[in-house]
Design an enzyme around this catalytic site. Structure first.
Site, PDB file in Angstrom:
ATOM      1  N   HIS A  23       0.854  -1.195   0.000  1.00 21.52           N
ATOM      2  CA  HIS A  23       0.000   0.000   0.000  1.00 21.52           C
ATOM      3  C   HIS A  23       0.888   1.242   0.000  1.00 21.52           C
ATOM      4  O   HIS A  23       1.270   1.757   1.043  1.00 21.52           O
ATOM      5  CB  HIS A  23      -0.925  -0.028   1.225  1.00 21.52           C
TER       6      HIS A  23
ATOM      7  N   HIS B  82       1.350   4.817  -2.510  1.00 24.49           N
ATOM      8  CA  HIS B  82       0.985   5.629  -3.675  1.00 24.49           C
ATOM      9  C   HIS B  82       2.256   6.288  -4.181  1.00 24.49           C
ATOM     10  O   HIS B  82       2.881   7.074  -3.437  1.00 24.49           O
ATOM     11  CB  HIS B  82      -0.044   6.691  -3.290  1.00 24.49           C
TER      12      HIS B  82
ATOM     13  N   HIS C   2      -9.500   0.879  -1.419  1.00 26.81           N
ATOM     14  CA  HIS C   2      -9.466   1.521  -0.111  1.00 26.81           C
ATOM     15  C   HIS C   2     -10.881   1.437   0.469  1.00 26.81           C
ATOM     16  O   HIS C   2     -11.858   1.803  -0.211  1.00 26.81           O
ATOM     17  CB  HIS C   2      -9.100   3.003  -0.236  1.00 26.81           C
TER      18      HIS C   2
ATOM     19  N   GLU D 274     -11.238   3.346   5.813  1.00 27.91           N
ATOM     20  CA  GLU D 274     -10.255   4.303   6.344  1.00 27.91           C
ATOM     21  C   GLU D 274     -11.046   5.368   7.107  1.00 27.91           C
ATOM     22  O   GLU D 274     -10.894   5.538   8.312  1.00 27.91           O
ATOM     23  CB  GLU D 274      -9.432   4.916   5.202  1.00 27.91           C
TER      24      GLU D 274
ATOM     25  N   ASP E 162       1.781   4.081   2.728  1.00 27.49           N
ATOM     26  CA  ASP E 162       0.749   4.910   2.106  1.00 27.49           C
ATOM     27  C   ASP E 162       1.336   6.070   1.293  1.00 27.49           C
ATOM     28  O   ASP E 162       1.511   5.934   0.091  1.00 27.49           O
ATOM     29  CB  ASP E 162      -0.244   5.411   3.163  1.00 27.49           C
ATOM     30  N   ASP E 163       1.609   7.189   1.931  1.00 25.50           N
ATOM     31  CA  ASP E 163       2.166   8.371   1.253  1.00 25.50           C
ATOM     32  C   ASP E 163       3.323   8.907   2.105  1.00 25.50           C
ATOM     33  O   ASP E 163       3.191   9.919   2.799  1.00 25.50           O
ATOM     34  CB  ASP E 163       1.089   9.454   1.107  1.00 25.50           C
TER      35      ASP E 163
HETATM   36  N1  HPA Z   1      -6.697   7.269   1.077  1.00 25.64           N
HETATM   37  C1  HPA Z   1      -7.386   7.582  -0.018  1.00 25.64           C
HETATM   38  N2  HPA Z   1      -6.811   8.065  -1.111  1.00 25.64           N
HETATM   39  C2  HPA Z   1      -5.490   8.230  -1.126  1.00 25.64           C
HETATM   40  C3  HPA Z   1      -4.738   7.926  -0.022  1.00 25.64           C
HETATM   41  C4  HPA Z   1      -5.360   7.401   1.131  1.00 25.64           C
HETATM   42  O1  HPA Z   1      -4.767   7.089   2.179  1.00 25.64           O
HETATM   43  N3  HPA Z   1      -3.461   8.221  -0.352  1.00 25.64           N
HETATM   44  C5  HPA Z   1      -3.460   8.666  -1.615  1.00 25.64           C
HETATM   45  N4  HPA Z   1      -4.705   8.680  -2.091  1.00 25.64           N
HETATM   46 ZN    ZN Z   2      -3.752   4.781   0.394  1.00 28.93          ZN
END
Ligand code: HPA
Ligand code: ZN
Length: 355
Positions: free
Chosen positions: A31, A33, A211, A214, A292-293
């Site tokens: 996971h 991006h 996703h 969350e 994630d990011d």
């Molecule tokens: N959630 C939803 N969209 C996203 C995320 C995330 O954590 N990171 C990049 N796009």
């Molecule tokens: Zn994500």
């Protein structure tokens, strides 16, 4: 601070020891991006070489702007940051830099997301994005020994027709893509909105992930399973609110790609000691740890392991279980999974002998 222990004639803290253990532990990242690995320094570099203006003067100013109260707050700045990416070389360099960092964190395999619509909607052809990322993955395998695949995400705040247009644009690349995913603003955009395009992707032999849970409710996780037929749930935190759903996730061995530092930065949890990762493991769920990011949330994958290990007091066995889960949940054939799992066993034997 960790306990001080003698180690090889030098003093080392138990916390440092965990850090070394985590870094060396073979793991997969499921996971991530790629656009979320854009470090502020790279943002300036790409802006300079593409003559794009950005609303920041210094790296410190950029980092100061990375304070979010929810997912949407983050997405606004994340899509703005992606505007500096223009050429195939930019996409290539971005992904190569990520793969170098991942390799340094003990990552052996990655299945990474990208958001084609973020780029095609501002006039960058799909091929520019995909060629850059695919070339980087080839290079990453050769230079760093990290295998990988690309998962193309549909932006859920846009409509399903736009997702279909993206699937069409991807047609020449379908045999080089691992799968499709669903990301962006979750609340108000349930998985069912993308039922038809996921069915079309499935017919084309692509793997499916989304996703869910969350910020969205447990029902979104159910929809992702029942309507989209996903093979993994990205995040999944809120599934824990529903006992029957938890039982189902456990019984089907569904992988959850959990992102602790992201959850902290986007206020999915108030503090890391309240993070549900340990609870997920105790419930028998196949949870994994991911970044994630990382450029926006303050840590790559090993830092995510370290942060939850510290906050939740995870044992080496639990950390190893998380790493095993990452390969078990990957879209790899059984022989390759077995090879990675054997590497974890060999690593555990080696580190047990050394400690
Ligand atoms: N959630 C939803 N969209 C996203 C995320 C995330 O954590 N990171 C990049 N796009
Ligand atoms: Zn994500």
């Amino acid at each position: 601070m960790g306990l001080r222990m003698p180690f090889g004639g030098e003093e080392m803290t138990a916390t440092d020891d965990h850090a070394d253990f985590i870094r060396g532990l073979p793991k997969a990242e499921l996971h991530l991006h790629l656009e979320g690995s854009l470090e502020p320094e790279q943002m300036f570099e790409f802006a300079r070489r593409n003559r794009v203006s950005i609303p920041f003067r210094t790296v410190e100013e950029v980092r100061a702007a990375y304070s979010f109260s929810n997912l949407q707050d983050f997405l606004d700045i994340y899509y703005e940051g992606a505007n500096v990416l223009r050429t195939e070389g930019d996409f290539h360099d971005l992904a190569c830099a990520y793969l170098a960092r991942a390799a340094a964190d003990g990552v052996r395999h990655v299945e990474v997301f990208f958001d084609p619509q973020t780029h095609t909607d501002r006039g960058i052809p799909f091929s520019v994005v995909a060629d850059g990322f695919l070339a980087a993955l080839d290079e990453g395998a050769k230079r760093f020994g990290v295998s990988g695949g690309l998962i193309m995400c549909f932006l859920r705040h846009l409509d399903e027709d736009a997702a279909f247009a993206t699937l069409d644009a991807a047609e020449p690349y379908l045999d080089r893509l691992l799968g499709v995913g669903l990301d962006s603003s979750e609340l108000g955009h349930p998985p069912s909105k993308f039922a038809r395009v996921f069915a079309a992707a499935r017919e084309r032999g692509l793997h499916l992930v989304a996703h869910a849970g969350e910020e969205g409710p447990p029902d979104y996780v159910r929809e992702a399973l029942d309507i989209l037929h996903v093979e993994r749930i990205d995040h999944g935190n809120r599934a824990l609110e529903d006992g029957a759903l938890v039982a189902r996730l456990r019984e089907t061995g569904m992988t959850l790609t959990v992102c602790p530092l992201s959850n902290l930065k986007l206020r999915v949890v108030d503090e890391l000691i309240a993070h549900p990762l340990k609870r997920m493991l105790d419930l028998g769920l196949r949870a994994t740890v991911n970044s994630d990011d990382p450029a926006y949330f303050g840590g790559y994958v090993a830092e995510n392991y370290r942060a939850v290990a510290r906050a939740l007091g995870l044992s080496r066995d639990e950390l190893a279980q998380l790493a095993r889960n990452s390969f078990a949940g990957a879209f790899l054939d059984e022989a390759t999974k077995a090879r990675h799992l054997a590497a974890i066993d060999a690593y555990l034997e080696g580190t047990a002998a050394a400690s």
